[in-house]
Design an enzyme around this catalytic site. Structure first.
Site, PDB file in Angstrom:
ATOM      1  N   ALA A  97      38.391  74.357 -18.210  1.00  0.00           N
ATOM      2  CA  ALA A  97      37.954  75.763 -18.295  1.00  0.00           C
ATOM      3  C   ALA A  97      38.875  76.493 -19.259  1.00  0.00           C
ATOM      4  O   ALA A  97      39.942  75.971 -19.643  1.00  0.00           O
ATOM      5  CB  ALA A  97      38.019  76.418 -16.920  1.00  0.00           C
ATOM      6  N   LYS A  98      38.489  77.659 -19.670  1.00  0.00           N
ATOM      7  CA  LYS A  98      39.390  78.526 -20.442  1.00  0.00           C
ATOM      8  C   LYS A  98      38.880  79.950 -20.316  1.00  0.00           C
ATOM      9  O   LYS A  98      37.663  80.181 -20.245  1.00  0.00           O
ATOM     10  CB  LYS A  98      39.398  78.121 -21.926  1.00  0.00           C
ATOM     11  CG  LYS A  98      40.662  78.512 -22.655  1.00  0.00           C
ATOM     12  CD  LYS A  98      41.774  77.512 -22.380  1.00  0.00           C
ATOM     13  CE  LYS A  98      43.043  77.824 -23.126  1.00  0.00           C
ATOM     14  NZ  LYS A  98      43.982  76.701 -23.079  1.00  0.00           N
TER      15      LYS A  98
END
Ligand code: NAD
Length: 425
Positions: free
Chosen positions: A114-115
């Site tokens: 994720a980011k």
């Protein structure tokens, strides 16, 4: 979704998202990836855009835009940093989220990728404005993050304090303290010993393996490092302590070069005192561009994306390129480096020490039992050395360069578990 897939079909390979997609496509083709899995793994699982109202210190409300991209959950909770910057884009976060999936798979740790990010200029904001921004962003994402769902960490312009605010906000909503919601926390708040230096230390471990593989000598392997922040600064110190001559290092304004080797502890003390390397007396000034083209054995880009492109790759003269930053090399530069015999340790392996130690932090939080720093460092070494050799084996077996080998290994692992779980379609 179809429009999105069409959108990303024609890729040129000169920005982070295009670079990631073009390498993914290349590796997927070599793996003969099942077309259904290809369609699933090529796009993020989900993306959130949140609008964050914040009371500024002057009493006015400002509304900021924030994002969280959750790329993949097949191997476990999503994992990835949060960055605060004026130029954050969803496209960049998509690339960074996918890199986290591939990185965790290369390391064989049980996380997806994720980011997140918020479009803001943190240098113009007070500490209390940043705290309110962080808390409201966390509250907006409260249903989609969590120790079993998605575990944020620091990235550009966010730090241990940001993680402490996220942990506190999440815990207030949960009505009990949830330390495993974030990693990269202060040690006093159940952070891990060794986390701060982990990315630099991981670089040292994989570079040591590469130096041995190529038959180089540590004392004769000159190192140039772009960036002197968490990654560059710690890598410089650890490599200096190991006996590598560090001949150049930079910050955003430019670098310092000394062909006899720099006194790194002295240089870092100068940087800490003045917040700039400008005027450091132990070497001559060079630009960031010149640093990348220096005659050296080991080059470590540890600043930002897109530093080695088709424009300058032909002038890169190092023997080993160890990517401390995420995405410092564009896909178009890869072929030039390969032609010139540069041994690339790709970002998803080279800078994976931070992600590995984040995994250790999450494990320690869930056990409620904290390891000694030597234990953290020993386990870090085990994971990185094993991952380095896994990538080398893939490169040799499939006759591909190290980067494509790392992608193939990662995609293979994610595809395998996706297939085992079955696609809920
Ligand atoms: P940082 O903010 O601590 O340091 C960044 C350094 O790069 C500073 O010296 C800064 O002056 C320099 N810099 C910034 N922009 C530059 C530019 N355009 N040209 C030249 N120098 C520039 O950041 P960091 O945590 O060291 O992260 C650096 C890179 O490593 C980023 O790509 C980040 O995503 C990646 N990374 C960080 C970690 C981690 O644990 N911190 C882990 C994996 C990857």
């Amino acid at each position: 979704m179809q429009a999105y897939v069409d959108d990303i079909r024609s890729i040129s390979g000169e920005n982070p998202f295009e670079s990631m997609m073009s390498r993914f496509d290349h590796a997927a083709k070599l793996l003969h990836l099942n077309p259904d899995l290809y369609k699933v793994l090529r796009v993020p699982n989900r993306e959130f855009t949140v609008y964050i109202p914040v009371f500024m210190d002057d009493g006015q409300i400002e509304v900021f835009t924030g994002y969280r991209v959750q790329h993949n959950f097949a191997r476990g909770p999503a994992k990835g940093g949060i960055r605060y910057a004026p130029d954050v884009t969803l496209d960049e976060l998509r690339a960074l989220a996918a890199w986290m999936t591939w990185k965790c798979a290369v390391l064989n740790i049980p996380f997806g990728g994720a980011k997140g990010g918020i479009i803001c200029n943190p240098t113009n904001m007070s500490r209390s404005e940043l705290e309110r921004l962080t808390r409201r962003y966390t509250a907006e994402l409260i249903d989609v993050i969590g120790p079993e769902r998605d575990v944020p960490a620091p990235d550009l312009n966010t730090d241990e304090q940001t993680m402490a605010w996220i942990m506190d906000t999440y815990s207030m909503h949960a009505r009990h303290t949830v330390t495993a919601i974030v990693t990269g926390k202060p040690v006093a708040l159940s952070g891990s010993r060794g986390r701060r230096e982990a990315t630099g230390r991981g670089l040292l471990f994989v570079i040591n393996e590469a130096v041995e593989k190529l038959g180089l000598k540590i004392s004769q392997s000159r190192v140039a490092i772009q960036g002197s922040g968490n990654v560059g600064g710690n890598a410089a110190l650890l490599m200096h302590e190991q006996g590598y001559p560090v001949v150049a290092i930079s910050d955003i304004h430019g670098g310092i070069h000394n062909s006899r080797g720099l006194n790194i502890p002295d240089l870092l003390a100068y940087l800490a005192a003045r917040q700039t390397l400008e005027g450091y007396p132990g070497g001559e000034a060079i630009s960031n561009h010149e640093l990348l083209e220096l005659d050296c054995e080991i080059l470590i880009p540890a600043a930002t994306e897109n530093q080695i492109t088709s424009q300058n790759a032909g002038r890169v003269r190092c023997r080993i390129l160890a990517e401390g930053a995420n995405g410092p090399t564009t896909a178009n530069a890869d072929a030039i480096l390969e032609r010139n015999g540069v041994f690339v340790i790709p970002d998803i392996l080279a800078n994976a020490g931070g992600a590995t130690c984040s995994y250790f932090e999450w494990v320690q939080d869930r056990m409620g039992y904290f390891w000694k720093e030597e234990t953290v460092n020993e386990r870090l070494k085990d994971v990185l050395v094993a991952s380095f050799h896994d990538v080398m084996r893939y490169a040799e077996t499939h006759s591909v360069n190290n980067r494509i080998a790392a992608y193939m290994l990662a995609i293979d692992r994610v595809a395998y578990v996706t297939q085992l779980r079955g696609i809920y379609a």
